[in-house]
Design a protein around this motif. Structure first.
Motif, short mmCIF file in Angstrom:
data_model
loop_
_atom_site.label_atom_id
_atom_site.label_comp_id
_atom_site.label_asym_id
_atom_site.label_seq_id
_atom_site.Cartn_x
_atom_site.Cartn_y
_atom_site.Cartn_z
N TYR A 248 -0.12 0.30 -4.22
CA TYR A 248 -0.94 -0.83 -4.66
C TYR A 248 -2.16 -1.00 -3.75
O TYR A 248 -2.07 -0.80 -2.54
N GLU A 249 -3.28 -1.37 -4.37
CA GLU A 249 -4.51 -1.61 -3.61
C GLU A 249 -4.60 -3.08 -3.25
O GLU A 249 -4.44 -3.95 -4.11
N CYS A 250 -4.85 -3.36 -1.98
CA CYS A 250 -4.93 -4.75 -1.51
C CYS A 250 -6.29 -5.02 -0.89
O CYS A 250 -6.81 -4.22 -0.12
N PHE B 60 -8.04 -1.97 5.41
CA PHE B 60 -8.20 -2.70 4.15
C PHE B 60 -9.65 -3.17 3.97
O PHE B 60 -10.34 -3.46 4.95
N ASP B 61 -10.06 -3.24 2.70
CA ASP B 61 -11.36 -3.82 2.39
C ASP B 61 -11.28 -5.33 2.60
O ASP B 61 -10.27 -5.96 2.25
N ARG C 30 0.83 -1.21 0.00
CA ARG C 30 0.00 0.00 0.00
C ARG C 30 0.86 1.25 0.00
O ARG C 30 0.54 2.25 -0.67
#
Length: 381
Positions: A23-25, A44-45, A19
């Protein structure tokens, strides 16, 4: 397929660093109340992953390898495997990730197939060694099911959609890249391992310093009245320290707290605690085992399942731990008596300290290597 925070903790270390680099995690976890909550607390989702419960053992049965565990997770049942695998495929197709990072998630690996890039991280137990092409056994005895039968079920399920089918069952615990994020000393399949071992993603850079003032700190699961009674018995021996009891109600934790022994309902900083505590008492999870080993604190292990027993065996072989293997069959007073006796063993304290100096002096964390491979695979996708 695992329990506790160890798996999600490893993934969080990677996700937080990815992140930072933009970057999307997204986390897919089967244990939403605990593992999911921990990922959410870090921002985080989180999505619910398909969870096929572990079928109970019948009288006389015992698991001998991860193949048997897969069977108990529905891998020899066409309908169960098809349902869970279809759910995994739907989630991955909706997210369409550049990379799937897996920790003890063979069904997710099967769903990813060759469509998605994959990296597998984990321990010696969750990334089993290969013995003549089959999954190494962790216990002697006749397998509950043959690997051929499981592979046959997988092939029938995958044939419907024309998807990837592994030629060997152990491929479900492999990916484009594989990293054992453990110390070599704690690899439970070291005698079979041919691959180069990596080190933990993060690791205490130096052993704990200073003279401990507390006797013990317990990191246990409050799964039965036995644990609460054990805490009271330990307090009765006059041992100073504290305990984090996972799943305990905060009010109950407060009721167990005394002047010299505090009980917590929230996880505590092990590095900080080790600075002033002689012994760490826990169930033998790999994460805490490694940290206590690196910090130079002797451990008293109360194992619950096979992986913890194997970790405990390695720690005892290294001379830095005592193991109470039959603690579940003993009464709290006897367990406390054994723990009190262990705490008096000053040779364990010096042995653990000396071992930590050797380990931390020649080892480096593997985080940067794993991060680099993650980014390389995403750039190639």
């Amino acid at each position: 397929m695992g329990e506790g925070f160890g798996h999600v903790s490893r993934l969080l270390i990677l996700a937080e660093n990815l992140r930072k680099q933009g970057y999307e995690c997204i986390f897919l976890v089967s244990d939403l109340p605990r593992a999911g909550a921990k990922a959410q607390q870090s921002g985080f989702d989180v999505l619910a992953a398909p969870d096929v419960g572990l079928s109970p053992l019948r009288r006389g049965e015992q698991t001998t390898s991860l193949a048997d565990i897969l069977m108990r997770r529905g891998y020899s049942n066409y309908a169960k495997l098809k349902n869970s695998l279809s759910a995994w495929k739907s989630i991955l197709n909706l997210i369409n990730p550049d990379l799937v990072v897996l920790d003890y998630a063979p069904t997710a690996r099967l769903a990813a197939g060759i469509q998605f890039k994959t990296i597998v991280i984990g321990t010696g137990f969750t990334i089993p060694a290969s013995v003549k092409g089959q999954i190494a056994k962790f216990r002697k005895g006749k397998p509950m099911v043959s690997e051929v039968k499981i592979l046959d079920t997988i092939a029938k399920v995958q044939k419907t959609d024309g998807e990837w089918t592994p030629s060997k069952l152990i491929e479900l615990f492999r990916g484009d890249k594989v990293f054992l994020t453990i110390l070599p000393e704690l690899d439970c399949f070291s005698i079979h391992r041919k691959e180069e071992l990596k080190n933990p993603l993060v690791f205490p850079s130096n052993p704990a310093m200073g003279k401990p003032v507390d006797d013990i700190f317990c990191y246990l699961t409050d799964q039965s009245p036995k644990i609460s009674n054990l805490i009271r018995e330990l307090q009765g021996f006059g041992l100073k320290g504290g305990a984090y009891l996972r799943d305990i109600d905060p009010i109950k934790a407060k009721s167990l707290t005394t002047k010299n022994f505090r009980v917590y309902s929230e996880a505590q900083d092990v590095i900080k605690i080790s600075g002033y505590t002689k012994f760490i008492i826990h169930h033998g999870g790999i994460g805490l085992s490694q940290f206590a080993l690196g910090l130079g604190r002797p451990q008293i292990i109360l194992p619950n399942h096979m992986e913890q027993h194997m970790n405990a065996t390695n720690l005892m072989r290294l001379g830095c731990a005592e193991v109470l293997r039959n603690w579940r069959k003993s009464n709290p007073a006897n367990i406390a008596q054994e723990i009190f006796g262990c705490v008096q063993k000053t040779d364990l304290i010096s042995s653990a300290s000396n071992l930590a100096k050797k380990i931390t002096g020649k080892r480096k964390a593997s985080l940067n290597i794993v991060l680099s491979e993650c980014i390389n695979l995403m750039d190639c996708s």
